[in-house]
Structure formats: structure tokens, C-alpha cells
Design a protein around this motif. Structure first.
Motif, PDB file in Angstrom:
ATOM      1  N   VAL A 232       0.857  -1.183   0.000  1.00 46.75           N
ATOM      2  CA  VAL A 232       0.000   0.000   0.000  1.00 46.75           C
ATOM      3  C   VAL A 232       0.895   1.236   0.000  1.00 46.75           C
ATOM      4  N   THR A 233       0.554   2.198  -0.838  1.00 48.23           N
ATOM      5  CA  THR A 233       1.428   3.361  -1.011  1.00 48.23           C
ATOM      6  C   THR A 233       0.883   4.652  -0.423  1.00 48.23           C
ATOM      7  N   GLY A 234      -0.336   4.640   0.073  1.00 50.94           N
ATOM      8  CA  GLY A 234      -0.899   5.866   0.621  1.00 50.94           C
ATOM      9  C   GLY A 234      -1.975   5.578   1.646  1.00 50.94           C
ATOM     10  N   THR A 235      -2.290   6.592   2.426  1.00 54.94           N
ATOM     11  CA  THR A 235      -3.337   6.456   3.434  1.00 54.94           C
ATOM     12  C   THR A 235      -4.317   7.627   3.313  1.00 54.94           C
ATOM     13  N   PRO A 236      -5.595   7.409   3.635  1.00 49.14           N
ATOM     14  CA  PRO A 236      -6.153   6.135   4.079  1.00 49.14           C
ATOM     15  C   PRO A 236      -6.393   5.189   2.897  1.00 49.14           C
ATOM     16  N   THR A 237      -6.220   3.908   3.140  1.00 44.48           N
ATOM     17  CA  THR A 237      -6.574   2.887   2.170  1.00 44.48           C
ATOM     18  C   THR A 237      -7.476   1.884   2.879  1.00 44.48           C
ATOM     19  N   LEU A 238      -8.579   1.544   2.234  1.00 44.29           N
ATOM     20  CA  LEU A 238      -9.520   0.567   2.783  1.00 44.29           C
ATOM     21  C   LEU A 238      -9.583  -0.625   1.832  1.00 44.29           C
ATOM     22  N   LYS A 239      -9.501  -1.825   2.389  1.00 50.19           N
ATOM     23  CA  LYS A 239      -9.559  -3.029   1.562  1.00 50.19           C
ATOM     24  C   LYS A 239     -10.489  -4.055   2.180  1.00 50.19           C
ATOM     25  N   MET A 240     -11.108  -4.818   1.302  1.00 48.26           N
ATOM     26  CA  MET A 240     -11.922  -5.951   1.735  1.00 48.26           C
ATOM     27  C   MET A 240     -11.716  -7.063   0.720  1.00 48.26           C
ATOM     28  N   ASP A 241     -11.383  -8.248   1.194  1.00 45.59           N
ATOM     29  CA  ASP A 241     -11.059  -9.376   0.316  1.00 45.59           C
ATOM     30  C   ASP A 241      -9.936  -9.021  -0.648  1.00 45.59           C
ATOM     31  N   GLY A 242      -9.006  -8.202  -0.196  1.00 44.76           N
ATOM     32  CA  GLY A 242      -7.857  -7.841  -1.015  1.00 44.76           C
ATOM     33  C   GLY A 242      -8.122  -6.770  -2.047  1.00 44.76           C
ATOM     34  N   LYS A 243      -9.350  -6.266  -2.108  1.00 40.04           N
ATOM     35  CA  LYS A 243      -9.704  -5.233  -3.088  1.00 40.04           C
ATOM     36  C   LYS A 243      -9.970  -3.905  -2.387  1.00 40.04           C
TER      37      LYS A 243
END
Length: 269
Positions: A232-243
Motif C-alpha cells: 500500500v502506497t498511501g493512506t487512508p486505504t480501505l480493503k476488503m477481500d484484497g480489493k
């Protein structure tokens, strides 16, 4: 005056002159020795000062040294070095992974606008939450606040997941979140001041001691390393099931409506 007396007088005069020259020569020698000694002391002092400065500059910083500290894992963690932070109802089938840096202004904006919705959905059991903390803003400006705040969040997590989430919300609030260029979170007293707005942490001596002692500093560094390895290169980042959950194909959803839309699609996927 006889010739003998005259000769004796001349001899005495020459002796007095020779003795005076010897005294002057000795005084000159002593002066030279003192000057040389003072010069040597000065050179040694300068060399010592330079040597001290070199040693100090080459000494590891506090946070560099903290990498070698004994690891203390907060309660409510699992995985390698306690860096897997997941909490929520066991019946929740999906996990929302949140990548955030404590000093990140966009993370603060997300928390201020969407945070209560995330908390409500988590309370309702729609998903579990996995938190991954980053400290890259510190790396960008040689700061300490991201690492220090992350360590304090570890102290809150050691109290309870709820205390952790409420503390995170307080740190990101409009009242307490500093400008990105101001390294306010490096100050333990400020972190404790913010914590006193959270019921479970208010005047909590165990929490305060952990913050002041840096109990979870090593853990914070290990958590940050987990983020660095995530890709991950930035925030915020949200993921679910890798997506990634996005509102525009790249950025995290920054409004309640776009979050709800992205979440609904992720829960179906």
C-alpha cells in the motif's frame, strides 16, 4: 685603580652578563614550553570536540535504538509480533482492512466524516476491522509523531478494542489532530491529554505509564514495517477481500454515501 682590580671588575661584569643571559634564556625556554603545551591542549580540545561530535552524530537515534528493544505486544493482538490487529463480532464474515498513518490529514478527514459510520457498521457486525498503522510521514520529515502516536494507540489497544477505536477517533478529531507539518504527536503529554477525552483512558495510570515508558515503541515499529511490506502506497486505504474500496477507482471513499456504496459492493463480492 690597579690593572688587577680593573681586570677583576671586567671579569665580574662578564659573569653578571653571562648569568643574566642564562636567566633570560631559561625564561624564554619556559615561555616556549608553555606556548607549545597550550597549543597541544587546544588541538586536543578541538580534536576531542570533533571526535565527540562525530560519535554523537553516529549514535543511533532513540527510535533507531528502539528496534532492538524487547517486544511487548498489546493485548487484543495476534500474528507475527502482535501486528495483526483484528476485532469485531465472530459472526462477521468480512474484514475491512484500514491502512492509516496517525499524522495523515486525509485519514483525519476520513475519520471526521465517515468514522462514525464505520463504527456503527462494526458495532452492528457487518464486518470485522483490521487496523494496519503506518509512519511514513515521519520518514518524510524526520519526525517522531506517527511512531509515538502509534505506540500510544498500542497502549490503548492493550486496554480494549473499544478504547483503541475511540482514541483513534479523538486523535483524528478537528480539535486535536495537528497540521501535517507540525510534529505535535511526538509529545507524550499531548497524547495523554487527548486520551483523557476517552472514558476508558481518562486518568488511566496503566495507559499513561505505557505511553511515558514507551512500552509499545518496538511494537509500533514492527506494525509500521508490516505496512511497509503491504504494498500500500498511501493512506487512508480501505480493503476488503484484497480489493480496495474506492469512490473513483483509486481514492478511498471520503463521504458517507460513497463509503456506503463501496461497502455494499464489497460485502456482496
Amino acid at each position: 685603580m690597579s690593572k688587577r682590580n680593573s681586570a677583576a671588575a671586567k671579569t665580574q661584569a662578564r659573569e653578571r652578563l653571562r648569568a643574566e643571559r642564562e636567566r633570560q634564556a631559561k625564561r624564554a625556554k619556559v615561555r616556549r614550553q608553555l606556548i607549545v603545551a597550550a597549543s597541544v591542549v587546544g588541538v586536543l580540545a578541538i580534536a576531542g570536540g570533533i571526535g565527540y561530535a562525530v560519535v554523537q552524530n553516529n549514535k543511533p537515534t532513540y527510535w533507531e535504538s528502539a528496534k532492538d528493544d524487547k517486544l511487548v505486544k498489546p493485548a487484543n493482538t495476534t500474528g507475527t509480533n502482535g501486528t495483526t490487529v483484528v476485532f469485531g463480532k465472530s459472526t462477521a464474515k468480512k474484514t475491512l482492512v484500514m491502512y492509516e498513518d496517525p499524522r495523515c490529514p486525509i485519514c483525519a478527514q476520513f475519520e471526521q466524516v465517515v468514522g462514525s459510520t464505520v463504527k456503527s457498521d462494526w458495532d452492528a457486525g457487518k464486518f470485522k476491522i483490521q487496523y494496519v498503522g503506518a509512519t511514513f510521514i515521519d520518514n518524510k520529515d524526520n519526525g517522531e509523531g506517527s511512531k509515538n502516536a502509534l505506540s500510544a494507540m498500542g497502549a490503548a489497544l492493550n486496554i480494549s478494542p473499544e478504547a483503541f477505536l475511540e482514541y483513534k477517533t479523538a486523535l483524528y478529531s478537528t480539535k486535536y489532530h495537528p497540521d501535517e507539518t507540525t510534529d505535535t504527536f511526538k509529545d507524550d503529554s499531548y497524547l495523554i491529554k487527548v486520551a483523557n477525552t476517552v472514558p476508558a483512558l481518562k486518568n488511566n495510570k496503566a495507559f499513561q505509564k505505557a505511553v511515558k515508558d514507551g512500552t509499545y515503541d518496538k511494537w509500533a515499529l514492527d506494525m509500521s514495517a508490516t505496512f511497509d511490506k503491504s504494498g500500500v502506497t498511501g493512506t487512508p486505504t480501505l480493503k476488503m477481500d484484497g480489493k480496495a474500496l474506492t469512490s473513483d477507482g483509486s481514492s478511498a471513499p471520503m463521504t458517507v454515501d460513497t463509503f456506503n456504496t463501496a461497502l455494499a459492493a464489497a460485502l456482496k463480492g
